[in-house]
Design a protein around this motif. Structure first.
Motif, mmCIF file in Angstrom:
data_model
loop_
_atom_site.group_PDB
_atom_site.id
_atom_site.type_symbol
_atom_site.label_atom_id
_atom_site.label_comp_id
_atom_site.label_asym_id
_atom_site.label_seq_id
_atom_site.Cartn_x
_atom_site.Cartn_y
_atom_site.Cartn_z
ATOM 1 N N ALA A 174 0.891 -1.356 0.001
ATOM 2 C CA ALA A 174 0.061 0.048 -0.104
ATOM 3 C C ALA A 174 0.828 1.345 -0.221
ATOM 4 O O ALA A 174 0.573 2.114 -0.530
ATOM 5 N N LEU A 175 1.876 1.138 0.690
ATOM 6 C CA LEU A 175 2.967 2.279 0.870
ATOM 7 C C LEU A 175 3.422 2.580 -0.516
ATOM 8 O O LEU A 175 3.325 3.886 -1.280
ATOM 9 N N LEU A 176 3.911 1.501 -1.378
ATOM 10 C CA LEU A 176 4.353 1.701 -2.661
ATOM 11 C C LEU A 176 3.456 2.401 -3.576
ATOM 12 O O LEU A 176 3.564 2.987 -4.486
ATOM 13 N N GLU A 177 1.945 1.763 -3.453
ATOM 14 C CA GLU A 177 0.976 2.261 -4.152
ATOM 15 C C GLU A 177 0.726 3.845 -4.129
ATOM 16 O O GLU A 177 0.470 4.507 -5.129
ATOM 17 N N ARG A 178 0.724 4.017 -2.835
ATOM 18 C CA ARG A 178 0.407 5.431 -2.612
ATOM 19 C C ARG A 178 1.480 6.383 -3.067
ATOM 20 O O ARG A 178 1.181 7.603 -3.794
ATOM 21 N N LEU A 179 2.590 5.945 -2.888
ATOM 22 C CA LEU A 179 3.810 6.675 -3.428
ATOM 23 C C LEU A 179 3.716 7.091 -4.867
ATOM 24 O O LEU A 179 4.245 7.928 -5.678
ATOM 25 N N THR A 180 3.579 5.827 -5.635
ATOM 26 C CA THR A 180 3.523 5.807 -7.211
ATOM 27 C C THR A 180 2.496 6.855 -7.561
ATOM 28 O O THR A 180 2.668 7.346 -8.308
ATOM 29 N N ALA A 181 1.044 6.581 -6.786
ATOM 30 C CA ALA A 181 0.265 7.721 -7.103
ATOM 31 C C ALA A 181 0.327 8.937 -7.242
ATOM 32 O O ALA A 181 0.181 9.789 -7.890
ATOM 33 N N ASP A 182 1.286 9.400 -5.885
ATOM 34 C CA ASP A 182 1.599 10.568 -5.745
ATOM 35 C C ASP A 182 2.477 11.134 -6.802
ATOM 36 O O ASP A 182 2.385 12.396 -7.326
ATOM 37 N N VAL A 183 3.660 10.412 -7.196
ATOM 38 C CA VAL A 183 4.393 10.640 -8.478
ATOM 39 C C VAL A 183 3.593 10.810 -9.643
ATOM 40 O O VAL A 183 3.917 11.778 -10.270
ATOM 41 N N VAL A 184 2.787 9.942 -9.737
ATOM 42 C CA VAL A 184 2.089 10.159 -11.150
ATOM 43 C C VAL A 184 1.210 11.355 -11.169
ATOM 44 O O VAL A 184 1.202 11.991 -12.311
ATOM 45 N N CYS A 185 0.512 11.736 -10.079
ATOM 46 C CA CYS A 185 -0.327 12.982 -9.795
ATOM 47 C C CYS A 185 0.759 14.151 -10.209
ATOM 48 O O CYS A 185 0.365 15.149 -10.903
ATOM 49 N N ALA A 186 1.661 14.100 -9.588
ATOM 50 C CA ALA A 186 2.781 15.113 -9.538
ATOM 51 C C ALA A 186 3.173 15.671 -10.994
ATOM 52 O O ALA A 186 3.304 16.530 -11.615
ATOM 53 N N LEU A 187 3.622 14.361 -11.679
ATOM 54 C CA LEU A 187 4.093 14.377 -13.126
ATOM 55 C C LEU A 187 2.972 14.899 -14.015
ATOM 56 O O LEU A 187 3.320 15.598 -14.978
ATOM 57 N N ALA A 188 1.696 14.335 -13.882
ATOM 58 C CA ALA A 188 0.570 14.989 -14.672
ATOM 59 C C ALA A 188 0.396 16.543 -14.499
ATOM 60 O O ALA A 188 0.106 17.097 -15.445
ATOM 61 N N ARG A 189 0.431 16.837 -13.114
ATOM 62 C CA ARG A 189 0.480 18.354 -12.963
ATOM 63 C C ARG A 189 1.478 19.030 -13.715
ATOM 64 O O ARG A 189 1.332 20.036 -14.190
ATOM 65 N N GLY A 190 2.732 18.568 -13.589
ATOM 66 C CA GLY A 190 3.679 19.143 -14.297
ATOM 67 C C GLY A 190 3.555 19.202 -15.876
ATOM 68 O O GLY A 190 4.005 20.089 -16.399
ATOM 69 N N GLU A 191 3.129 18.054 -16.404
ATOM 70 C CA GLU A 191 2.781 18.234 -17.799
ATOM 71 C C GLU A 191 1.891 19.226 -18.247
ATOM 72 O O GLU A 191 1.746 19.602 -19.338
ATOM 73 N N ALA A 192 0.872 19.199 -17.286
ATOM 74 C CA ALA A 192 -0.340 20.221 -17.629
ATOM 75 C C ALA A 192 -0.013 21.669 -17.486
ATOM 76 O O ALA A 192 -0.514 22.468 -18.092
ATOM 77 N N ALA A 193 0.989 21.999 -16.911
ATOM 78 C CA ALA A 193 1.577 23.157 -16.446
ATOM 79 C C ALA A 193 2.175 23.975 -17.781
ATOM 80 O O ALA A 193 2.482 23.363 -18.809
#
Length: 193
Positions: A174-193
């Motif tokens: 669950a920890l790895l999945e949560r961290l993966t989701a955080d990174v994917v969200c951060a990357l998506a926000r960075g791409e959208a900017a």
């Protein structure tokens, strides 16, 4: 004819002087070199000051200096800074969740292989999980990770396998999945900017 012990000590003395010369030329602190070699700073200072140390200590210092020199060269490669930043971010996140200090993870030399030491193993687990996430989430090749982090490809492969085995633990997974989701969200926000 010089006795063998005296000859050995003279060689070690010259090697210690050369290690100190190279350390200074590279701009590496004595604390950093000592920590990378798995020594205290006082042990390093004593060895340099007296020009005397055990052969094993000199070998550890030489290996640590070579690794630090290699890392300095690797920093010049374009993607190295990004890979180190991503890996460092994962180390920081995982360390917080596992109750260890990220600085302790970075200060530990993974090549010492002190697997009998519970603290070494705990820090190694953080490092392995960060390597795993850098490899799987950001898609950094194993060989590239090994090069950037100053590890052997076999060490990276074993670390990845160790994390895969630990994913059977629901909390760790669950920890790895949560961290993966955080990174994917951060990357998506960075791409959208």
């Amino acid at each position: 004819m010089m006795p063998a012990r005296e000859t050995l000590q003279r060689l070690l003395s010259g090697t210690l002087a050369e290690i100190e010369r190279q350390r200074r030329a590279l701009g590496i602190s004595s604390e950093m070199l000592a920590a990378r070699a798995g020594l205290s700073r006082s042990t390093y200072v004593r060895a340099i000051g007296t020009a005397s140390a055990r052969p094993a200590t000199v070998r550890r210092l030489e290996a640590a200096l070579a690794a630090l020199r290699s890392e300095r060269r690797a920093v010049r490669e374009p993607d190295t800074i990004l890979i180190r930043a991503v890996y460092g971010g994962f180390v920081a996140s995982i360390a917080v969740h596992m109750g260890v200090r990220p600085d302790d993870v970075h200060a530990q030399d993974p090549r010492l292989g002190a697997t009998a030491d519970p603290e070494w193993r705990r820090l190694a687990q953080v490092r392995q999980a960060a390597i795993y996430l850098t490899n799987t989430v950001v898609d950094v090749r194993q060989a590239r990770l090994a090069h950037v982090l100053g590890l052997t490809p076999a060490a990276v492969c074993l670390g990845l396998r160790s994390v895969e085995d630990r994913r059977d633990d629901p909390d760790f997974d669950a920890l790895l999945e949560r961290l993966t989701a955080d990174v994917v969200c951060a990357l998506a926000r960075g791409e959208a900017a």
